[in-house]
Design a protein around this motif. Sequence first.
Motif, PDB file in Angstrom:
ATOM      1  N   ALA A 144       0.848  -1.185   0.000  1.00  0.00           N
ATOM      2  CA  ALA A 144       0.000   0.000   0.000  1.00  0.00           C
ATOM      3  C   ALA A 144       0.888   1.241   0.000  1.00  0.00           C
ATOM      4  O   ALA A 144       2.016   1.202   0.487  1.00  0.00           O
ATOM      5  N   TYR A 145       0.347   2.317  -0.551  1.00  0.00           N
ATOM      6  CA  TYR A 145       1.126   3.544  -0.698  1.00  0.00           C
ATOM      7  C   TYR A 145       0.323   4.737  -0.180  1.00  0.00           C
ATOM      8  O   TYR A 145      -0.898   4.741  -0.196  1.00  0.00           O
ATOM      9  N   LEU A 146       1.060   5.750   0.224  1.00  0.00           N
ATOM     10  CA  LEU A 146       0.462   7.036   0.535  1.00  0.00           C
ATOM     11  C   LEU A 146       1.312   8.099  -0.153  1.00  0.00           C
ATOM     12  O   LEU A 146       2.443   8.341   0.255  1.00  0.00           O
ATOM     13  N   GLN A 147       0.757   8.674  -1.203  1.00  0.00           N
ATOM     14  CA  GLN A 147       1.424   9.764  -1.906  1.00  0.00           C
ATOM     15  C   GLN A 147       1.026  11.070  -1.243  1.00  0.00           C
ATOM     16  O   GLN A 147      -0.173  11.382  -1.149  1.00  0.00           O
ATOM     17  N   MET A 148       2.015  11.828  -0.810  1.00  0.00           N
ATOM     18  CA  MET A 148       1.765  13.064  -0.084  1.00  0.00           C
ATOM     19  C   MET A 148       2.329  14.239  -0.872  1.00  0.00           C
ATOM     20  O   MET A 148       3.534  14.282  -1.130  1.00  0.00           O
ATOM     21  N   ASN A 149       1.461  15.141  -1.276  1.00  0.00           N
ATOM     22  CA  ASN A 149       1.843  16.326  -2.031  1.00  0.00           C
ATOM     23  C   ASN A 149       1.531  17.580  -1.235  1.00  0.00           C
ATOM     24  O   ASN A 149       0.748  17.545  -0.276  1.00  0.00           O
ATOM     25  N   SER A 150       2.113  18.670  -1.651  1.00  0.00           N
ATOM     26  CA  SER A 150       1.869  19.970  -1.005  1.00  0.00           C
ATOM     27  C   SER A 150       2.014  19.864   0.513  1.00  0.00           C
ATOM     28  O   SER A 150       1.158  20.317   1.273  1.00  0.00           O
ATOM     29  N   LEU A 151       3.104  19.269   0.930  1.00  0.00           N
ATOM     30  CA  LEU A 151       3.294  18.997   2.353  1.00  0.00           C
ATOM     31  C   LEU A 151       3.451  20.271   3.160  1.00  0.00           C
ATOM     32  O   LEU A 151       4.027  21.268   2.695  1.00  0.00           O
ATOM     33  N   LYS A 152       2.923  20.219   4.388  1.00  0.00           N
ATOM     34  CA  LYS A 152       2.945  21.346   5.303  1.00  0.00           C
ATOM     35  C   LYS A 152       3.695  20.942   6.568  1.00  0.00           C
ATOM     36  O   LYS A 152       3.787  19.742   6.880  1.00  0.00           O
ATOM     37  N   PRO A 153       4.183  21.907   7.330  1.00  0.00           N
ATOM     38  CA  PRO A 153       4.870  21.554   8.584  1.00  0.00           C
ATOM     39  C   PRO A 153       3.987  20.718   9.515  1.00  0.00           C
ATOM     40  O   PRO A 153       4.506  19.835  10.220  1.00  0.00           O
ATOM     41  N   GLU A 154       2.700  20.964   9.506  1.00  0.00           N
ATOM     42  CA  GLU A 154       1.799  20.210  10.380  1.00  0.00           C
ATOM     43  C   GLU A 154       1.605  18.757   9.940  1.00  0.00           C
ATOM     44  O   GLU A 154       0.960  17.976  10.643  1.00  0.00           O
ATOM     45  N   ASP A 155       2.155  18.380   8.798  1.00  0.00           N
ATOM     46  CA  ASP A 155       2.132  16.977   8.380  1.00  0.00           C
ATOM     47  C   ASP A 155       3.272  16.179   9.025  1.00  0.00           C
ATOM     48  O   ASP A 155       3.326  14.947   8.871  1.00  0.00           O
ATOM     49  N   THR A 156       4.170  16.864   9.701  1.00  0.00           N
ATOM     50  CA  THR A 156       5.273  16.182  10.373  1.00  0.00           C
ATOM     51  C   THR A 156       4.745  15.222  11.434  1.00  0.00           C
ATOM     52  O   THR A 156       3.977  15.617  12.317  1.00  0.00           O
TER      53      THR A 156
END
Length: 122
Positions: free
Chosen positions: A79-91
Amino acid sequence: QVQLVESGGGLVQVGGSLRVSCAASGRTFSSYTMGWFRQAPGKEREFVAAISWGAGTTRYADSVKGRFTISRDNAKNTAYLQMNSLKPEDTAVYYCAAKLFGGTNGIGYNYWGQGTQVTVSS
């Protein structure tokens, strides 16, 4: 029973992209709904996204909708999770999880990986 191993975490700048993967053991991967969760320091673990065992249904937390995409490749047991437009709160530490034939909500997951760190720098 299934064992899960995450990979692909790392350090990325704000606005960047990252893909984390979850490799599963066992021959019945296609029977499991897969979920991604995350836990930031000092915060409770939260649901991020899920994809149904048949891959026909996905669900996302409001905080990641439109930026993250969950997918799966049953032939690769991954399974995958593609993460775009990352923000500091995604840390956070990102965990994958699995439940047998479950719905795409955030509860009832029986199997968990060890987690992979994602850090978004500003």
